[in-house]
Design a protein around this motif. Structure first.
Motif, short mmCIF file in Angstrom:
data_model
loop_
_atom_site.label_atom_id
_atom_site.label_comp_id
_atom_site.label_asym_id
_atom_site.label_seq_id
_atom_site.Cartn_x
_atom_site.Cartn_y
_atom_site.Cartn_z
N ARG A 391 0.85 -1.21 0.00
CA ARG A 391 0.00 0.00 0.00
C ARG A 391 0.88 1.25 0.00
N PRO A 392 0.42 2.29 -0.70
CA PRO A 392 1.28 3.44 -0.96
C PRO A 392 1.48 4.34 0.27
N ALA A 393 2.41 5.26 0.13
CA ALA A 393 2.63 6.25 1.19
C ALA A 393 1.55 7.33 1.09
N GLU A 394 1.34 8.01 2.22
CA GLU A 394 0.43 9.16 2.25
C GLU A 394 1.20 10.36 2.79
N THR A 395 0.97 11.51 2.18
CA THR A 395 1.63 12.73 2.65
C THR A 395 0.60 13.82 2.85
N MET A 396 0.96 14.75 3.73
CA MET A 396 0.08 15.89 3.96
C MET A 396 0.86 17.16 3.64
N VAL A 397 0.23 18.02 2.88
CA VAL A 397 0.87 19.27 2.50
C VAL A 397 0.17 20.42 3.21
N ASP A 398 0.99 21.30 3.77
CA ASP A 398 0.46 22.50 4.42
C ASP A 398 1.29 23.67 3.90
N GLY A 399 0.79 24.35 2.87
CA GLY A 399 1.58 25.42 2.23
C GLY A 399 2.81 24.82 1.59
N ASN A 400 4.00 25.25 2.08
CA ASN A 400 5.21 24.72 1.46
C ASN A 400 5.86 23.61 2.27
N GLU A 401 5.08 23.05 3.19
CA GLU A 401 5.61 21.94 4.00
C GLU A 401 4.90 20.65 3.66
N ALA A 402 5.67 19.59 3.51
CA ALA A 402 5.06 18.28 3.23
C ALA A 402 5.53 17.31 4.30
N THR A 403 4.59 16.53 4.83
CA THR A 403 4.93 15.57 5.86
C THR A 403 4.45 14.20 5.43
N LEU A 404 5.31 13.22 5.69
CA LEU A 404 4.91 11.84 5.42
C LEU A 404 3.98 11.43 6.57
N ILE A 405 2.74 11.08 6.26
CA ILE A 405 1.81 10.73 7.34
C ILE A 405 1.49 9.23 7.34
N ARG A 406 1.97 8.51 6.36
CA ARG A 406 1.94 7.05 6.41
C ARG A 406 3.03 6.53 5.51
N GLN A 407 3.87 5.68 6.10
CA GLN A 407 4.97 5.15 5.30
C GLN A 407 4.44 4.18 4.26
N ARG A 408 5.15 4.13 3.16
CA ARG A 408 4.85 3.11 2.16
C ARG A 408 5.09 1.74 2.80
N GLU A 409 4.24 0.80 2.50
CA GLU A 409 4.45 -0.53 3.09
C GLU A 409 5.71 -1.17 2.51
N THR A 410 6.25 -2.11 3.28
CA THR A 410 7.46 -2.80 2.86
C THR A 410 7.13 -4.28 2.64
N LEU A 411 8.05 -5.02 2.07
CA LEU A 411 7.79 -6.45 1.83
C LEU A 411 7.50 -7.19 3.15
N PRO A 412 8.26 -6.96 4.23
CA PRO A 412 7.89 -7.65 5.48
C PRO A 412 6.46 -7.31 5.95
N ASP A 413 5.98 -6.08 5.67
CA ASP A 413 4.59 -5.75 6.04
C ASP A 413 3.62 -6.71 5.36
N LEU A 414 3.99 -7.11 4.16
CA LEU A 414 3.09 -7.92 3.34
C LEU A 414 2.83 -9.29 3.95
N VAL A 415 3.81 -9.84 4.66
CA VAL A 415 3.66 -11.21 5.19
C VAL A 415 3.55 -11.22 6.71
N ARG A 416 3.42 -10.03 7.31
CA ARG A 416 3.35 -9.98 8.78
C ARG A 416 2.19 -10.83 9.28
N GLY A 417 2.48 -11.65 10.30
CA GLY A 417 1.42 -12.46 10.91
C GLY A 417 1.21 -13.79 10.23
N GLU A 418 1.89 -14.02 9.10
CA GLU A 418 1.71 -15.30 8.40
C GLU A 418 2.73 -16.31 8.90
N GLU A 419 2.35 -17.58 8.87
CA GLU A 419 3.29 -18.66 9.28
C GLU A 419 4.19 -18.99 8.12
#
Ligand SMILES: Cc1ncc(COP(=O)(O)O)c(C=O)c1O
Length: 419
Positions: A391-419
């Protein structure tokens, strides 16, 4: 196609698309693609418009978390005076993490489980929006066991047809799964009157989504207000009316709901009934504050068609394939080429994986960055890992400032919790 649909705050400067004051290309470079970008100033403008329009009546803007539940957005919305409309334990958790107090939370949804009801009672929510007799009986059992009073509003199905762009977004007719049938509502309130842990606090409705005309709201409201009067005569005094959400925005050339016009119809009626008004807007708060930046991977031709394959598809934005949702698509850089008819498609192995079809655009080239507009609502919220996508990253822009508000998922995120 798409240019004329660019909405504030997504504007061109020297031909280059900007999000707030930042060039889209700079955001894509910094955070990668596909990338959701939200403009918080636009969100604040929308919240302000609702607060101003409804200032004439005591009201709560219970923002519909399902539209976009990112924590940073929820925190900012709460700071702007919003509460939350939630539909699950997960959304309750999000609202709590964002610091939204129970007294500003309403809990909707047709399938509330015992653990969800327990958690909501323990957090002291403002009201359950009750969707069936079985649910009210369950709330009563849990409230009695925990010794906690359970404020509730019955979601009446007013059986009012509201034109929405897709049948999946209609909820106010008797043929949908939502709400308690009109003729059973009174009995249910009377039944609850004798239950010491149940508090009949209000009445609720939600007639659909992406509605651009005030008329169906007024029709449904008038029916519901008649019921409120009847209930009052029977000794059930309700304090609030929850009119739900569903206020349409401009995706295509159709105008969105005029919030001032809507308020002009609703405020005097609710006020003269002596009720507090709860609203559950989702899309109309965040929808046009978001764009999805996506990069062209390939351009191919098949028969008479050009397919532009981009790095975001139905896993990032499912609205086009799920509801036939329309999203304008624009080049982020000046593009002088002759326009041609293209389909913008994703990388997923489904014919239904498209973001836009049959659009007139200057033919994009490999590496170009495109902006898919008006994706702040039901965009990331409906994203999935289908086809092993991160799943992609999310950013928030406030004028000329941009903040990452959700990191892009990584491969380990994809299999988290699986045996
Ligand atoms: C009960 C209820 N309230 C509010 C909303 C928010 O709708 P919208 O985002 O269209 O305002 C929905 C959407 O599905 C809903 O089901």
């Amino acid at each position: 196609m798409g240019e004329s649909l660019l909405t504030q705050p997504f504007v061109r400067r020297n031909g280059e698309l900007h999000c707030g004051d930042i060039p889209a290309a700079e955001l894509a470079e910094r955070f990668g693609t596909p990338l959701y970008v939200y403009d918080i100033r636009r969100i604040a403008e929308r919240v302000g418009a609702f607060h101003t329009a409804f200032a004439g009546v005591d009201h709560l803007l219970a923002y519909s978390v399902k539209a976009n539940g990112n924590l940073s957005i929820l925190r900012r919305l709460h700071a702007m005076g919003c509460g939350a409309d939630i539909t699950s334990l997960g959304e309750l958790y999000r609202a709590r993490q964002a610091g939204i107090p129970g007294r500003m939370i309403v809990f909707a949804g047709v399938g509330k489980t015992v653990p969800e009801i327990e958690a909501a009672l323990e957090y002291g929510i403002y009201a359950f929006n009750v969707e069936s007799r079985g649910e009210l009986e369950r709330i009563d059992e849990v409230a009695t066991r925990l010794g906690r009073r359970a404020p509730f509003a019955i979601r009446v199905n007013p059986d009012v047809f509201a034109a929405t762009p897709h049948e999946y977004t209609r909820t106010g007719t008797a043929s949908t799964k939502f709400g308690v049938p009109w003729d059973e509502t009174g009995d249910l309130y009377l039944w609850a009157k004798d239950r010491p842990w149940l508090v009949a606090a209000g009445i609720d409705m939600h007639i659909g989504s992406q509605i651009v005309d005030a008329t169906p709201y007024v029709r449904a409201l008038e029916c519901v207000l008649d019921l409120v009067t009847e209930l009052s005569a029977a000794g059930v005094d309700l304090k609030f009316l929850n009119i739900g959400g569903g206020y349409g925005i401009r995706y295509d050339h159709d105008p969105g709901m005029d919030v001032d016009e809507l308020a002009a119809e609703l405020v005097p009626r609710v006020k003269s009934a002596g009720l507090r008004l709860i609203l559950e807007p989702g899309r109309s708060i965040v929808g046009d504050a978001g764009v999805l930046l996506t990069r062209v991977e390939y351009v191919k031709r098949s028969g008479r068609k050009h397919f532009v394959v981009v790095d975001g598809g139905m896993s990032e934005l499912i609205r086009p394939s799920h509801y036939g949702g329309f999203h304008a698509v624009a080049h982020t850089m000046p593009s002088q080429g002759a326009t041609t008819r293209v389909d913008i498609v994703g990388p997923i192995c489904e014919t239904g994986d498209f973001l836009a079809r049959d659009r007139e655009l200057p033919l994009p080239e490999q590496g170009d960055l495109l902006a898919v507009c008006t994706v702040g609502a039901y965009g990331f919220a409906m994203a999935s890992n289908y086809n092993g996508r991160l799943r992609p990253a999310e950013t928030m822009v406030d004028g000329n400032e941009a903040t990452l508000i959700r990191q892009r998922e990584t491969l380990p995120d994809l299999v988290r919790g699986e045996e």
